[in-house]
Design a protein around this motif. Structure first.
Motif, PDB file in Angstrom:
ATOM      1  N   LYS A  92       0.942  -1.071  -0.075  1.00  0.00           N
ATOM      2  CA  LYS A  92      -0.109   0.117   0.009  1.00  0.00           C
ATOM      3  C   LYS A  92       0.789   1.256   0.182  1.00  0.00           C
ATOM      4  O   LYS A  92       1.910   1.069   0.505  1.00  0.00           O
ATOM      5  CB  LYS A  92      -0.819   0.192   1.152  1.00  0.00           C
ATOM      6  N   PHE A  93       0.488   2.169  -0.678  1.00  0.00           N
ATOM      7  CA  PHE A  93       1.138   3.504  -0.769  1.00  0.00           C
ATOM      8  C   PHE A  93       0.198   4.707  -0.826  1.00  0.00           C
ATOM      9  O   PHE A  93      -0.867   4.628  -1.031  1.00  0.00           O
ATOM     10  CB  PHE A  93       2.407   3.512  -1.844  1.00  0.00           C
ATOM     11  N   THR A  94       0.784   5.797  -0.294  1.00  0.00           N
ATOM     12  CA  THR A  94       0.229   6.984  -0.597  1.00  0.00           C
ATOM     13  C   THR A  94       0.868   7.931  -1.399  1.00  0.00           C
ATOM     14  O   THR A  94       2.145   8.018  -1.524  1.00  0.00           O
ATOM     15  CB  THR A  94      -0.137   7.774   0.945  1.00  0.00           C
ATOM     16  N   VAL A  95       0.207   8.914  -2.158  1.00  0.00           N
ATOM     17  CA  VAL A  95       0.785   9.845  -2.831  1.00  0.00           C
ATOM     18  C   VAL A  95       1.337  10.973  -2.044  1.00  0.00           C
ATOM     19  O   VAL A  95       0.654  11.496  -1.228  1.00  0.00           O
ATOM     20  CB  VAL A  95      -0.227  10.432  -4.043  1.00  0.00           C
ATOM     21  N   ALA A  96       2.480  11.565  -2.220  1.00  0.00           N
ATOM     22  CA  ALA A  96       2.989  12.722  -1.362  1.00  0.00           C
ATOM     23  C   ALA A  96       2.066  13.877  -1.659  1.00  0.00           C
ATOM     24  O   ALA A  96       1.290  14.173  -2.560  1.00  0.00           O
ATOM     25  CB  ALA A  96       4.408  13.092  -2.017  1.00  0.00           C
ATOM     26  N   LYS A  97       1.564  14.318  -0.083  1.00  0.00           N
ATOM     27  CA  LYS A  97       0.954  15.710  -0.241  1.00  0.00           C
ATOM     28  C   LYS A  97      -0.558  15.357  -0.376  1.00  0.00           C
ATOM     29  O   LYS A  97      -1.564  16.276  -0.586  1.00  0.00           O
ATOM     30  CB  LYS A  97       1.337  16.675  -0.948  1.00  0.00           C
ATOM     31  N   SER A  98      -0.970  14.068  -0.551  1.00  0.00           N
ATOM     32  CA  SER A  98      -2.458  13.886  -0.704  1.00  0.00           C
ATOM     33  C   SER A  98      -3.124  13.902   0.571  1.00  0.00           C
ATOM     34  O   SER A  98      -4.518  14.169   0.467  1.00  0.00           O
ATOM     35  CB  SER A  98      -2.601  12.403  -1.406  1.00  0.00           C
ATOM     36  N   GLY A  99      -2.381  13.790   1.582  1.00  0.00           N
ATOM     37  CA  GLY A  99      -3.394  13.714   2.862  1.00  0.00           C
ATOM     38  C   GLY A  99      -4.203  12.535   3.141  1.00  0.00           C
ATOM     39  O   GLY A  99      -4.607  12.411   4.231  1.00  0.00           O
ATOM     40  N   GLU A 100      -4.064  11.602   2.450  1.00  0.00           N
ATOM     41  CA  GLU A 100      -4.506  10.287   2.683  1.00  0.00           C
ATOM     42  C   GLU A 100      -3.442   9.276   3.449  1.00  0.00           C
ATOM     43  O   GLU A 100      -2.452   9.549   2.959  1.00  0.00           O
ATOM     44  CB  GLU A 100      -5.186   9.767   1.402  1.00  0.00           C
ATOM     45  N   SER A 101      -3.913   8.355   3.934  1.00  0.00           N
ATOM     46  CA  SER A 101      -3.286   7.059   4.423  1.00  0.00           C
ATOM     47  C   SER A 101      -2.685   6.422   3.352  1.00  0.00           C
ATOM     48  O   SER A 101      -3.992   6.236   2.229  1.00  0.00           O
ATOM     49  CB  SER A 101      -3.787   6.763   5.772  1.00  0.00           C
ATOM     50  N   ALA A 102      -1.970   5.542   3.489  1.00  0.00           N
ATOM     51  CA  ALA A 102      -1.757   4.364   2.480  1.00  0.00           C
ATOM     52  C   ALA A 102      -3.019   3.453   2.239  1.00  0.00           C
ATOM     53  O   ALA A 102      -3.320   3.150   1.293  1.00  0.00           O
ATOM     54  CB  ALA A 102      -0.546   3.659   2.995  1.00  0.00           C
ATOM     55  N   LYS A 103      -3.552   3.116   3.566  1.00  0.00           N
ATOM     56  CA  LYS A 103      -4.598   2.100   3.536  1.00  0.00           C
ATOM     57  C   LYS A 103      -5.746   2.763   2.838  1.00  0.00           C
ATOM     58  O   LYS A 103      -6.416   2.069   1.975  1.00  0.00           O
ATOM     59  CB  LYS A 103      -4.904   1.940   4.851  1.00  0.00           C
ATOM     60  N   SER A 104      -6.255   3.983   3.179  1.00  0.00           N
ATOM     61  CA  SER A 104      -7.531   4.325   2.642  1.00  0.00           C
ATOM     62  C   SER A 104      -7.338   5.017   1.301  1.00  0.00           C
ATOM     63  O   SER A 104      -8.366   5.042   0.550  1.00  0.00           O
ATOM     64  CB  SER A 104      -7.889   5.559   3.827  1.00  0.00           C
ATOM     65  N   SER A 105      -6.037   5.169   0.842  1.00  0.00           N
ATOM     66  CA  SER A 105      -6.044   5.721  -0.681  1.00  0.00           C
ATOM     67  C   SER A 105      -6.338   4.755  -1.655  1.00  0.00           C
ATOM     68  O   SER A 105      -6.942   5.309  -2.674  1.00  0.00           O
ATOM     69  CB  SER A 105      -4.527   6.266  -0.679  1.00  0.00           C
ATOM     70  N   GLY A 106      -6.376   3.450  -1.251  1.00  0.00           N
ATOM     71  CA  GLY A 106      -6.481   2.542  -2.257  1.00  0.00           C
ATOM     72  C   GLY A 106      -5.439   2.329  -3.423  1.00  0.00           C
ATOM     73  O   GLY A 106      -5.725   1.580  -4.157  1.00  0.00           O
ATOM     74  N   ASN A 107      -4.349   2.883  -3.151  1.00  0.00           N
ATOM     75  CA  ASN A 107      -3.085   2.739  -4.164  1.00  0.00           C
ATOM     76  C   ASN A 107      -2.302   1.651  -3.614  1.00  0.00           C
ATOM     77  O   ASN A 107      -1.922   1.354  -2.233  1.00  0.00           O
ATOM     78  CB  ASN A 107      -2.204   4.151  -4.015  1.00  0.00           C
ATOM     79  N   ARG A 108      -2.146   0.765  -4.645  1.00  0.00           N
ATOM     80  CA  ARG A 108      -1.256  -0.445  -4.544  1.00  0.00           C
ATOM     81  C   ARG A 108      -0.178  -0.590  -5.414  1.00  0.00           C
ATOM     82  O   ARG A 108      -0.325  -0.259  -6.577  1.00  0.00           O
ATOM     83  CB  ARG A 108      -2.323  -1.691  -4.474  1.00  0.00           C
ATOM     84  N   CYS A 109       1.009  -1.355  -4.785  1.00  0.00           N
ATOM     85  CA  CYS A 109       1.782  -1.826  -5.920  1.00  0.00           C
ATOM     86  C   CYS A 109       1.882  -3.322  -5.845  1.00  0.00           C
ATOM     87  O   CYS A 109       1.838  -4.011  -4.604  1.00  0.00           O
ATOM     88  CB  CYS A 109       3.107  -1.523  -5.468  1.00  0.00           C
ATOM     89  N   ILE A 110       1.829  -3.954  -6.854  1.00  0.00           N
ATOM     90  CA  ILE A 110       2.285  -5.480  -6.778  1.00  0.00           C
ATOM     91  C   ILE A 110       3.533  -5.675  -7.272  1.00  0.00           C
ATOM     92  O   ILE A 110       3.880  -5.140  -8.419  1.00  0.00           O
ATOM     93  CB  ILE A 110       1.194  -6.158  -7.694  1.00  0.00           C
ATOM     94  N   VAL A 111       4.507  -6.515  -6.587  1.00  0.00           N
ATOM     95  CA  VAL A 111       5.662  -6.561  -7.194  1.00  0.00           C
ATOM     96  C   VAL A 111       6.069  -8.018  -6.719  1.00  0.00           C
ATOM     97  O   VAL A 111       5.632  -8.983  -6.161  1.00  0.00           O
ATOM     98  CB  VAL A 111       6.805  -5.539  -6.045  1.00  0.00           C
ATOM     99  N   ALA A 112       7.100  -8.505  -7.476  1.00  0.00           N
ATOM    100  CA  ALA A 112       7.916  -9.868  -7.353  1.00  0.00           C
ATOM    101  C   ALA A 112       9.429  -9.535  -6.984  1.00  0.00           C
ATOM    102  O   ALA A 112      10.139  -8.943  -7.286  1.00  0.00           O
ATOM    103  CB  ALA A 112       7.875 -10.552  -8.783  1.00  0.00           C
ATOM    104  N   TRP A 113       9.341 -10.407  -5.411  1.00  0.00           N
ATOM    105  CA  TRP A 113      10.702 -10.224  -5.047  1.00  0.00           C
ATOM    106  C   TRP A 113      11.517 -11.451  -5.187  1.00  0.00           C
ATOM    107  O   TRP A 113      11.268 -12.519  -4.741  1.00  0.00           O
ATOM    108  CB  TRP A 113      10.524 -10.154  -3.505  1.00  0.00           C
ATOM    109  N   HIS A 114      12.700 -11.251  -5.891  1.00  0.00           N
ATOM    110  CA  HIS A 114      13.749 -12.346  -6.139  1.00  0.00           C
ATOM    111  C   HIS A 114      14.873 -12.197  -5.273  1.00  0.00           C
ATOM    112  O   HIS A 114      15.722 -11.560  -5.458  1.00  0.00           O
ATOM    113  CB  HIS A 114      14.193 -12.178  -7.548  1.00  0.00           C
ATOM    114  N   LYS A 115      14.584 -12.875  -4.328  1.00  0.00           N
ATOM    115  CA  LYS A 115      15.274 -12.702  -2.661  1.00  0.00           C
ATOM    116  C   LYS A 115      16.850 -13.060  -3.365  1.00  0.00           C
ATOM    117  O   LYS A 115      17.822 -12.279  -2.912  1.00  0.00           O
ATOM    118  CB  LYS A 115      14.998 -13.335  -1.711  1.00  0.00           C
ATOM    119  N   ASP A 116      16.972 -14.439  -3.856  1.00  0.00           N
ATOM    120  CA  ASP A 116      18.327 -14.811  -4.225  1.00  0.00           C
ATOM    121  C   ASP A 116      18.856 -13.852  -5.342  1.00  0.00           C
ATOM    122  O   ASP A 116      20.089 -13.802  -5.304  1.00  0.00           O
ATOM    123  CB  ASP A 116      18.028 -16.210  -4.677  1.00  0.00           C
TER     124      ASP A 116
END
Length: 131
Positions: free
Chosen positions: A67-91
């Motif tokens: 979850k993330f928030t846009v800078a200066k939007s005044g919203e929380s990461a959770k309530s903003s509804g903004n999301r990233c889906i990532v693949a983490w290749h740890k090795d």
């Protein structure tokens, strides 16, 4: 402070919803994207917070929703509804940004089903993660 992992943004993510965020938020988006990349460079620490969760872990690759928030939007990461889906290749020491979206960017009624469908259609290498 240098991160533990490199971060790359996939072309599909760049072409679709990221360009919409850039148009909508102008310079605030640049700050936001740098913050997202910084967080993902330290993804092991990010997973200790409530801003990220592991969706699947198959063959050493984790699919993570952040979850993330846009800078200066005044919203929380959770309530903003903004999301990233990532693949983490740890090795391999990198994080791949697959999708960046707001809940209103997805057309279906079920957010999870919708983003999983986008991953299956656009990233066949992660198909097993999104059944």
């Amino acid at each position: 402070m240098q991160g533990n992992y490199s971060v790359r943004i996939e072309k599909y993510a760049e072409r679709h919803f990221i360009s919409s965020f850039a148009k909508k938020y102008n310079q605030h988006w640049d700050v936001t994207l740098r913050a997202i990349v910084f967080s993902l460079e330290h993804i092991d620490s990010l997973l200790l917070t409530d801003k990220a969760e592991t969706i699947s872990d198959v063959d050493g690759v984790k699919i993570i929703k952040m979850k993330f928030t846009v800078a200066k939007s005044g919203e929380s990461a959770k309530s903003s509804g903004n999301r990233c889906i990532v693949a983490w290749h740890k090795d391999k020491q990198f994080v791949s940004v697959l999708l960046v979206y707001g809940k209103t960017d997805l057309s279906g009624h079920n957010e999870t089903a919708e983003w999983k469908m986008l991953i299956r259609e656009n990233y066949p290498e992660y198909k097993e993660h999104c059944k």
